[in-house]
Design an enzyme around this catalytic site. Structure first.
Site: not given
Lengths: 84, 473
Positions: B79, B154, B178
């Site tokens: 990420k 996210s 997330s």
């Protein structure tokens, strides 16, 4: 409903620039979020200790030692934009 | 089976048995990204040269007969809010568009020590703020199961990368769901570890009392491997805890599973409800003891408390992006105040600014007690509720999200409706608990549904065991 002036004041405190149209949008969004979280006010939580951290841990102390930092050094100084 | 569908365990076996080389494995993923990521948009940055270089190094070690760690030569995606030394790290924000990470996050250092192969950095909601990855300043990511739908967020880029076969596994971060919610939307496994189990050093801070890094994988066994590799005390994160995952085995017949009635609400998708209830029935039929429990503050009240506490921490953490210290700096500003206002206006997207403003409001004089302090007290009650429930159950089983993946732009115009997508996931972060999301079925139209298993602090082992057991049913 929170006023537009209030939103502008808060945005300034947070150093967030916004156009007039954006301020209006923020005013609506902020109002609907506050209306949602307002339910917390109705809970009777007198005498309850607040929690700021999920684990029961103590402060960790260490020696304050400088570490080398290779980024943007100019004659030993950190170079940033002029602030005057 | 094609190389891009392998689990960590299978890929590791293939490497040491020389069925294929790390270079071939890495190339297979890079080729697939090249061919198909135009459609999915999982990656912000792809790093083929360093990936191939690392793969070659692992191949050399294998050919010399050296022992290869389980994650050596296995390609992963990271990420884009986790730092890899020398690689651009944007947080999917304009304010860090050209920012190159000056050091490795601790989790990256640990994976590098095993010889892991980093394929690139994945898309996210800007600074991890969102539930759909549509808040990325660059582009939205699409759900590999249905390109008209969001991958969740996210960590949507990481979830989509694993689901699309662009990497064997990925790292995500979970502040209020997330990792788990996108894992659920994309049909993969995601583990949000106990707060403090994994070092946050080198993770861009969003809400420091809630953030955790965790694995996103194809199955539960892989999640355990990655978790073991990244967990542990780190002197650079003073909130990290010295903790080794136990290797105790549990019998399903001895497992007491709590099912809280508050997680089966009106308005939740009937297919999700059916699939999760079906999963609970399967566990019961296998011998687990199912108990009805109540967690009265863990859905609505937790979400409200979360949407006070998180923006308050956000407003403090994101003060560092001031147009001076790093990243984007607006041109043509007339004085220092103007540099701040303009850089943060032009550098931050709407959702980030919205949360900073909400947090600043909730912390300001006259509102602090009504919002922030009250939310912190709710947090105490939520922790007490969980502690009480965990006296009589080993794990809690609930849905990860109230719906399967929603359509792109379905919720992006109305922030509150997007926040409600987090209804079942935020209490876990407020209480610092570990939780696993794993696939438990699909809707009639083929969209994945996620089951969430919540455990006691530092009992990752138990929920992983239960997850692995469920996978075999």
């Amino acid at each position: 409903m929170i006023s537009k002036e209030e939103v502008k004041h808060i945005a300034n405190l947070a150093r967030i620039g916004a156009t007039e149209a954006e301020l209006e949008k923020f005013q609506n969004d902020l109002s609907s979020v506050l209306a949602y979280v307002d339910k917390l006010k109705k809970l009777n939580l007198a005498g309850v200790e607040p929690t700021s951290h999920p684990l029961k841990i103590e402060n960790v102390m260490r020696k304050d030692e400088a570490r080398p930092w290779p980024q943007r050094l100019l004659q030993g100084f950190l170079k940033v934009k002029s602030i005057f | 089976m094609s190389l891009t569908e392998l689990t960590i365990i299978r890929a590791h076996e293939g490497l040491i048995k020389k069925e294929f080389s790390a270079l071939e494995l890495t190339r297979a993923f890079l080729d697939k990204i090249e061919d198909l990521d135009k459609k999915i948009s999982a990656f912000i940055t792809v790093t083929p040269d360093s990936a191939l270089f690392q793969a070659k190094k692992v191949d050399d070690l294998i050919s010399q007969g050296k022992e290869t760690p389980i994650l050596g030569g296995i390609p992963l995606a990271v990420k884009d809010n986790i730092l890899i030394d020398g690689v651009r790290c944007t947080a999917a924000s304009k304010i860090l568009e050209d920012y190159a990470a000056p050091y490795d996050a601790t989790v990256i250092k640990k994976l590098k020590s095993q010889g892991a192969v980093f394929l690139g950095k994945t898309n996210l909601d800007e600074f991890a703020m969102g539930a759909s990855t549509e808040n990325s300043a660059f582009f939205p990511t699409k759900n590999p199961h249905d390109l008209s739908r969001v991958p969740g967020g996210s960590s949507g880029g990481s979830a989509a990368a694993v689901a699309a076969g662009f990497s064997v596994y990925a790292l995500g971060s979970d502040t209020g769901g997330s990792i788990r919610q996108p894992a659920s939307f994309c049909g993969i496994v995601g583990l949000k570890p106990t707060y403090g189990a994994v070092s946050r050093y080198g993770l861009m801070a969003m809400a420091s009392s809630l953030d955790q890094i965790g694995p996103m994988t194809r199955n539960v066994a892989d999640a355990r491997i990655v978790f073991e590799a990244i967990a542990g005390k780190d002197k650079k994160d003073s909130t990290s805890i010295d903790y080794k995952i136990q290797d105790t085995r549990y019998k399903i017949q001895n497992m007491r599973i709590g099912v809280p009635k508050e997680y089966f609400i009106k308005g939740m998708d009937p297919e999700v409800e059916k699939s999760v209830k079906n999963a609970i029935k399967k566990l019961e039929a296998a011998g687990a003891k199912i108990q009805d429990i109540s967690l009265p503050r863990s859905t609505d009240d937790a979400l409200a408390a979360y949407y006070v506490i998180m923006p308050c921490e956000v407003s403090a953490n994101l003060a560092r992006y001031d147009g001076i210290k790093y990243g984007y700096s607006a041109s043509g500003a007339k004085d220092l105040m103007d540099i701040y206002l303009k850089s943060r206006k032009e550098g931050f997207g709407k959702e980030v600014r919205r949360r900073i403003i909400i947090g600043t409001y909730a912390l300001s004089s006259g509102y602090y007690e009504a919002y922030y302090l009250q939310a912190q007290k709710v947090r105490t009650k939520i922790i007490e509720d969980f502690n009480n429930v965990f006296k009589s159950v080993d794990a809690i089983v609930v849905p990860t999200a109230p719906t399967p993946a929603f359509k792109l732009e379905e919720k992006s115009k109305d922030p509150l409706s997007m926040y409600l997508a987090d209804i079942f996931v935020t209490a876990v972060n407020l209480a610092g608990l570990p939780a696993l999301s794993l696939p438990c079925g699909k809707t009639a139209s083929g969209l994945p549904i996620g089951l969430q298993i919540i455990g006691k602090q530092f009992e990752e082992n138990k929920i992983l065991e239960l997850g692995e057991f469920f996978e075999k049913l």
